[in-house]
Design an enzyme around this catalytic site. Sequence first.
Site, PDB file in Angstrom:
ATOM      1  N   HIS A 175      26.617 -22.016 -20.763  1.00 22.03           N
ATOM      2  CA  HIS A 175      27.854 -21.417 -21.277  1.00 22.03           C
ATOM      3  C   HIS A 175      27.793 -21.228 -22.795  1.00 22.03           C
ATOM      4  CE1 HIS A 175      29.169 -25.164 -23.160  1.00 22.03           C
ATOM      5  NE2 HIS A 175      28.747 -25.779 -22.082  1.00 22.03           N
ATOM      6  N   GLU A 249      29.290 -30.327 -15.275  1.00 19.48           N
ATOM      7  CA  GLU A 249      28.526 -31.118 -16.239  1.00 19.48           C
ATOM      8  C   GLU A 249      28.622 -32.607 -15.921  1.00 19.48           C
ATOM      9  OE1 GLU A 249      26.129 -31.835 -17.964  1.00 19.48           O
ATOM     10  OE2 GLU A 249      26.391 -30.802 -19.900  1.00 19.48           O
TER      11      GLU A 249
END
Length: 367
Positions: A175, A249
């Site tokens: 990202h 994550e």
Amino acid sequence: MSRVVVEADGGSRGNPGPAGYGAVVFGADHETVLAERSASIGRATNNVAEYQGLIAGLTAAAELGADEVDVRMDSKLVVEQMSGRWKIKHPDMIPLAARARELARGFARVEFTWVPRAENAHADRLANEAMDAADSAASGSESASPAPASAAPPAKSPGWTGAVGTPTRMLLLRHGQTPLSVERRYSGRGNPPLTELGRAQARAAARRIAERGNVAAVVSSPLGRARETADAAASALGLPVTVHEGLIETDFGKWEGLTFLEAAQRDPDLHRRWLGDTSVRPPGGESFDEVRGRLATVRDDLVAEYSGANVLVVSHVTPIKTLLRMALDAGPSLLYRLHLDLASLSIAEFYPDGGAAVRLVNDTSHL
């Protein structure tokens, strides 16, 4: 760690042409090598490669926890622009300079000094090695008849791997930038949005993926920063986004939002063990071994769902490193030694017979 010396360089054979950069971080004694960074960046100009080298050097210094940085480069243009004495007019360099300045603001002091090329030999050597690799890649691609980007053929097994069948090729996209990444803070299950630069990085990555074409699906982590990055690519590709919870994550627990130094001060013994043992959990968090377990499920799910296709997978540092580690069949040290930039692209292939290959790691040539 207080003060370090960063030396950086970059070059292009053709300007533009096959390009690469190199950076080295020395201790305050200017003798002890603390880190090295180098990479081929495809076709680019000398100045773009030089900025990429600077960014890599500053990133490495930040990872080492430096407070003060003395940057030495033989690029008069980069030194003068970063010192604020020359204006930046070239559109390719404006976002790179912005990224370098952003990194520089994370230190208590950064000083830029021009040096003759002979005094920048270490970084120059690393940059030339990267350009050698870029030359080889360019020669290889020119020797074949390339298919149009919109009709890229399915990957074939490199003969030396012994893998059989058509692989599922995963384009692993990290990202874009968030406020926590600017401040170098642990960012796990929190949900900070992309910054303005992060959104620009997502758009640049989207253009890169769209130009490449032949992507069957976009699969994303459920977290907002990944979803926003995935949405940009999906829009450019004309595809929906599928969320896979396993791509989330690492859960950093009580360390969420802390800097490396703050976490180390909060839990010194635990933090020290965590840095060398993948079975250790942050307080209230998740171990890297646990991350590996869920990413094995993600890999199997994607190979089953998109067998033989190209899939864009938008996720975070640890999940992407873990997928690369599985493809390489590498040990846990890869998690601590491999660097992945924001909005970087890596490519791993997983074959139906269990074989795997890594085609690309940490490419940021689209930024």
